[in-house]
Design a protein around this motif. Structure first.
Motif, PDB file in Angstrom:
ATOM      1  N   GLN A 199       0.808  -1.220   0.000  1.00 56.90           N
ATOM      2  CA  GLN A 199       0.000   0.000   0.000  1.00 56.90           C
ATOM      3  C   GLN A 199       0.844   1.273   0.000  1.00 56.90           C
ATOM      4  O   GLN A 199       0.521   2.227  -0.705  1.00 56.90           O
ATOM      5  CB  GLN A 199      -0.979   0.005   1.160  1.00 56.90           C
ATOM      6  N   ASP A 200       1.907   1.319   0.780  1.00 58.27           N
ATOM      7  CA  ASP A 200       2.706   2.542   0.865  1.00 58.27           C
ATOM      8  C   ASP A 200       3.313   2.915  -0.485  1.00 58.27           C
ATOM      9  O   ASP A 200       3.283   4.080  -0.882  1.00 58.27           O
ATOM     10  CB  ASP A 200       3.801   2.419   1.928  1.00 58.27           C
ATOM     11  N   GLY A 201       3.849   1.930  -1.185  1.00 55.42           N
ATOM     12  CA  GLY A 201       4.438   2.199  -2.495  1.00 55.42           C
ATOM     13  C   GLY A 201       3.406   2.675  -3.500  1.00 55.42           C
ATOM     14  O   GLY A 201       3.664   3.614  -4.272  1.00 55.42           O
ATOM     15  N   LEU A 202       2.245   2.063  -3.496  1.00 54.43           N
ATOM     16  CA  LEU A 202       1.192   2.463  -4.429  1.00 54.43           C
ATOM     17  C   LEU A 202       0.638   3.844  -4.090  1.00 54.43           C
ATOM     18  O   LEU A 202       0.374   4.646  -4.990  1.00 54.43           O
ATOM     19  CB  LEU A 202       0.074   1.418  -4.438  1.00 54.43           C
ATOM     20  N   LEU A 203       0.478   4.131  -2.811  1.00 56.90           N
ATOM     21  CA  LEU A 203      -0.001   5.459  -2.418  1.00 56.90           C
ATOM     22  C   LEU A 203       1.027   6.531  -2.768  1.00 56.90           C
ATOM     23  O   LEU A 203       0.673   7.619  -3.214  1.00 56.90           O
ATOM     24  CB  LEU A 203      -0.324   5.491  -0.920  1.00 56.90           C
ATOM     25  N   LYS A 204       2.293   6.209  -2.608  1.00 53.63           N
ATOM     26  CA  LYS A 204       3.343   7.158  -2.980  1.00 53.63           C
ATOM     27  C   LYS A 204       3.332   7.391  -4.493  1.00 53.63           C
ATOM     28  O   LYS A 204       3.530   8.520  -4.952  1.00 53.63           O
ATOM     29  CB  LYS A 204       4.704   6.636  -2.523  1.00 53.63           C
ATOM     30  N   THR A 205       3.082   6.347  -5.265  1.00 51.85           N
ATOM     31  CA  THR A 205       2.966   6.491  -6.719  1.00 51.85           C
ATOM     32  C   THR A 205       1.828   7.447  -7.054  1.00 51.85           C
ATOM     33  O   THR A 205       1.977   8.322  -7.913  1.00 51.85           O
ATOM     34  CB  THR A 205       2.717   5.116  -7.387  1.00 51.85           C
ATOM     35  N   LEU A 206       0.693   7.281  -6.385  1.00 48.94           N
ATOM     36  CA  LEU A 206      -0.446   8.176  -6.619  1.00 48.94           C
ATOM     37  C   LEU A 206      -0.089   9.616  -6.273  1.00 48.94           C
ATOM     38  O   LEU A 206      -0.427  10.548  -7.012  1.00 48.94           O
ATOM     39  CB  LEU A 206      -1.656   7.727  -5.797  1.00 48.94           C
TER      40      LEU A 206
END
Length: 117
Positions: free
Chosen positions: A35-42
């Protein structure tokens, strides 16, 4: 949504929705790890400026499209998961927008600039 999202944003939102579906079906804990990596991508891709909807709303809508019956029967859990994602996204947003001076005062670059020597 007033603007079309770029492929990177679409992919990150789709992956988050898939991971939330897996969590609702008790098929793994990949959401916790990714989740952290995907949220950072967003965040880095500018989701907050390119979408009229919040991350929570976008992910929740996609989860309902992907795993409708499960999402419908576990709506409370879905809301809790997406709310937690939204809080993490907002926390990342705040952290990324802080200027260095907010954390600590500026420091001299080297010893000679810190002394009168």
């Amino acid at each position: 949504m007033s603007q079309e999202l770029n492929p990177q944003l679409e992919q990150a939102l789709d992956e988050l929705a898939d991971l939330v579906c897996q969590s609702l079906k008790n098929e793994g804990d990949d959401l916790v790890h990714r989740q952290d990596g995907l949220l950072k991508t967003l965040l880095m891709s500018g989701h907050q400026w390119k979408s009229d909807e919040t991350v929570m709303t976008e992910v929740e809508r996609r989860v309902k499209d992907r795993c409708g019956d499960t999402a419908m029967h576990r709506n409370g859990e879905l809301t809790a998961l997406t709310s937690r994602l939204s809080q993490k996204f907002e926390s990342l947003q705040r952290w990324e927008s802080k200027s260095p001076s907010e954390d600590s005062p500026a420091k001299p670059a080297n010893i000679s600039s810190a002394t009168d020597a």
